[in-house]
Scaffold this motif. Structure first.
Motif, PDB file in Angstrom:
ATOM      1  N   PRO A   1       0.853  -1.197   0.000  1.00 29.05           N
ATOM      2  CA  PRO A   1       0.000   0.000   0.000  1.00 29.05           C
ATOM      3  C   PRO A   1       0.881   1.237   0.000  1.00 29.05           C
ATOM      4  O   PRO A   1       2.008   1.206   0.500  1.00 29.05           O
ATOM      5  N   GLY A   2       0.401   2.326  -0.580  1.00 28.78           N
ATOM      6  CA  GLY A   2       1.185   3.559  -0.609  1.00 28.78           C
ATOM      7  C   GLY A   2       1.539   4.039   0.788  1.00 28.78           C
ATOM      8  O   GLY A   2       0.714   3.978   1.703  1.00 28.78           O
ATOM      9  N   PHE A   3       2.767   4.509   0.961  1.00 32.02           N
ATOM     10  CA  PHE A   3       3.210   5.005   2.254  1.00 32.02           C
ATOM     11  C   PHE A   3       2.627   6.396   2.519  1.00 32.02           C
ATOM     12  O   PHE A   3       2.414   7.187   1.599  1.00 32.02           O
ATOM     13  N   ILE A   4       2.405   6.690   3.804  1.00 27.26           N
ATOM     14  CA  ILE A   4       1.745   7.939   4.214  1.00 27.26           C
ATOM     15  C   ILE A   4       2.696   8.756   5.077  1.00 27.26           C
ATOM     16  O   ILE A   4       3.215   8.267   6.080  1.00 27.26           O
ATOM     17  N   ALA A   5       2.921  10.006   4.697  1.00 31.65           N
ATOM     18  CA  ALA A   5       3.811  10.909   5.434  1.00 31.65           C
ATOM     19  C   ALA A   5       2.978  11.919   6.225  1.00 31.65           C
ATOM     20  O   ALA A   5       2.481  12.895   5.654  1.00 31.65           O
ATOM     21  N   PRO A   6       2.794  11.710   7.545  1.00 31.15           N
ATOM     22  CA  PRO A   6       2.025  12.669   8.348  1.00 31.15           C
ATOM     23  C   PRO A   6       2.887  13.847   8.797  1.00 31.15           C
ATOM     24  O   PRO A   6       4.119  13.802   8.714  1.00 31.15           O
ATOM     25  N   ASN A   7       2.229  14.900   9.269  1.00 31.28           N
ATOM     26  CA  ASN A   7       2.918  16.070   9.831  1.00 31.28           C
ATOM     27  C   ASN A   7       4.016  16.564   8.891  1.00 31.28           C
ATOM     28  O   ASN A   7       5.163  16.760   9.280  1.00 31.28           O
ATOM     29  N   SER A   8       3.649  16.795   7.644  1.00 27.28           N
ATOM     30  CA  SER A   8       4.612  17.138   6.599  1.00 27.28           C
ATOM     31  C   SER A   8       4.388  18.553   6.070  1.00 27.28           C
ATOM     32  O   SER A   8       3.259  19.046   6.042  1.00 27.28           O
TER      33      SER A   8
ATOM     34  N   GLN B   1       0.079  14.305   4.924  1.00 25.58           N
ATOM     35  CA  GLN B   1      -0.731  15.243   5.704  1.00 25.58           C
ATOM     36  C   GLN B   1      -0.001  16.581   5.683  1.00 25.58           C
ATOM     37  O   GLN B   1       1.079  16.714   6.259  1.00 25.58           O
ATOM     38  N   ILE B   2      -0.559  17.572   5.019  1.00 23.02           N
ATOM     39  CA  ILE B   2       0.093  18.867   4.841  1.00 23.02           C
ATOM     40  C   ILE B   2      -0.215  19.739   6.057  1.00 23.02           C
ATOM     41  O   ILE B   2      -1.365  20.089   6.309  1.00 23.02           O
ATOM     42  N   THR B   3       0.855  20.100   6.783  1.00 25.20           N
ATOM     43  CA  THR B   3       0.705  20.643   8.132  1.00 25.20           C
ATOM     44  C   THR B   3       1.452  21.958   8.302  1.00 25.20           C
ATOM     45  O   THR B   3       2.623  22.049   7.929  1.00 25.20           O
TER      46      THR B   3
END
Length: 434
Positions: free
Chosen positions: A88-95, A146-148
């Motif tokens: 599954p595609g990797f998820i980059a939070p707090n980015s 997640q664009i933070t």
């Protein structure tokens, strides 16, 4: 070099790399079948020889190819992935991907707003879907972020995007998913990173917490009182009290985390997540009891205290997972945007320090999706979820074997070419290298 000269360099760079800019992939129009890949589902399960199909952007089949007969003629495109692995595609939070292009050019930096309490600041409207940095993270399997925003006491509101789009409107997966709070530190350290000074108590700790309490009390009162004059700042905090948004609390110290959880609970905050969480393992029981997830700060780091285990950052995910805490990984810090490509290797380090490979994979897939509230849509290879996935030549958590050959976002096969790969090909030809 002054700002004016940097802008000139930026313009020239963009013109040089113009033909490297990839057009976002069109909506999936043909059904696709991937056969014979080792499938890492993202929830701990593995299918050694899989059959994975998707149509109209959604997964329609994921099964063991050795136990059923597959009719290839039922699909428009068949990919024989023998010897490869699908994730599954990797998820980059707090980015801050897409919020800053060149740090030294102020006009390309839109991650930080003035003021201390800014829940009304929406990072998504500043998101540049055509950032050159974004295309460099996809070849390692990072397909969602997640664009933070940054700065202040309450930085603003984040949104979750897929990383192949023309505009921020096209990119959105979940808009205004959470509000980000930088919790005050109970102490401060003098000196520099290379030569740390003494640790001193933060004498303003209680007043700073009182400021947060006052803000939350006023914001909560605004939601229930019949106020005639509109207050956009208080209005923007509504989601914290009705459960439609998550409060992401940036906190690393044990005392910070305990105080932050108590503060949020006492003010009626429905959902919260700890971001950073360096000492979260000391509060694991509290976090587990209150169903609070942790997005661990970049694990490729040194211990913060002299008496910490030298490998504490590497094994923190294991310590928390063993206590039942849902853990994800985030990558904020120095050079964070370009370092986003290393997200899978942070998970690989966690696998080397206690977690098994499938548990480590969950740190950047299903666990993060659950923490961000998008687990019904992505994070695992399951029927009905988005076909956001990729094929790798080998173990995607190992930088030696993470070699992505195909990547799909919502069923669309995206380009893996970057301005860096274009230059690589160009100069290989120039110097006649193979």
């Amino acid at each position: 070099m002054n700002t004016k000269r940097y802008i000139i360099v930026l313009v020239l760079s963009l013109s040089i790399f113009a033909n490297a800019q990839q057009t976002p992939a069109p909506k999936q129009s043909k059904s696709i079948l991937i056969l014979n890949a080792k499938a890492h589902i993202g929830n701990g399960q593995v299918i050694e020889n899989s059959a994975l199909a998707f149509k109209d952007g959604k997964i329609t089949m994921i099964t063991d190819a050795t136990v059923i007969r597959i009719d290839k003629s039922a699909y428009d495109i068949t990919i024989d992935a023998s010897g490869k692995e699908v994730y599954p595609g990797f998820i980059a939070p707090n980015s801050t991907l897409g919020l800053v292009e060149i740090d030294a050019v102020k006009s390309s930096d839109d991650e930080n707003e003035i003021g201390q309490f800014n829940p009304n600041v929406r990072s998504i409207v500043a998101y540049n879907a055509e950032s050159k940095v974004i295309e460099t993270v996809r070849p390692n399997g990072v397909l969602i972020a997640q664009i933070t925003p940054r700065g202040g006491r309450i930085s603003g509101t984040s949104s979750i995007v897929q990383l192949d789009a023309w505009t921020w409107e096209d990119a959105i997966m979940k808009e205004n998913d959470g509000i980000h709070l930088n919790f005050p530190s109970s102490y401060s350290r003098g000196g520099s990173r290379s030569e740390p000074g003494n640790i001193e108590e933060n004498k303003d700790y209680k007043p700073q917490i009182n400021e947060i309490l006052t803000f939350l009390a006023n914001a909560r009162a605004y939601q229930v009182d019949n106020v005639k004059e509109r207050n956009l700042i208080f209005e923007s905090a509504k989601g914290l009290f009705d459960g439609s948004q998550t409060l992401f609390i940036n906190a690393n110290e044990e005392k910070q985390i305990i105080d932050a959880v108590q503060l949020a609970k006492s003010n009626g905050i429905k959902k919260m997540v700890i971001v950073g969480g360096y000492e979260a393992y000391k509060t694991a029981e509290l976090l587990h009891e209150n169903n609070i997830g942790v997005l661990l700060k970049r694990v490729h780091d040194m211990p913060e205290h002299d008496d910490d285990d030298v490998d504490l950052p590497y094994k923190a995910a294991k310590l928390l997972t063993d206590k039942g805490v849902v853990v994800g990984l985030e990558n904020s810090g120095s050079h964070e945007r370009m370092n986003t490509r290393n997200l899978p290797f942070l998970a690989g380090t966690c696998a080397a320090y206690g977690l098994d490979k499938e548990q480590a994979l969950q740190l950047i897939t299903s666990n993060t999706a659950k923490i961000l509230g998008i687990d019904a849509q992505c994070g695992t290879l399951e029927i009905g979820k988005d076909a956001t996935l990729f094929l790798s030549a080998g173990d995607a958590l190992d930088m030696r074997t993470n070699k992505v050959s195909h990547a799909f976002i919502q069923g669309r096969m995206i380009s893996l070419e970057t301005h860096q790969s274009v230059l690589n090909k160009r100069y290989k030809e120039k110097y006649h290298q193979n």
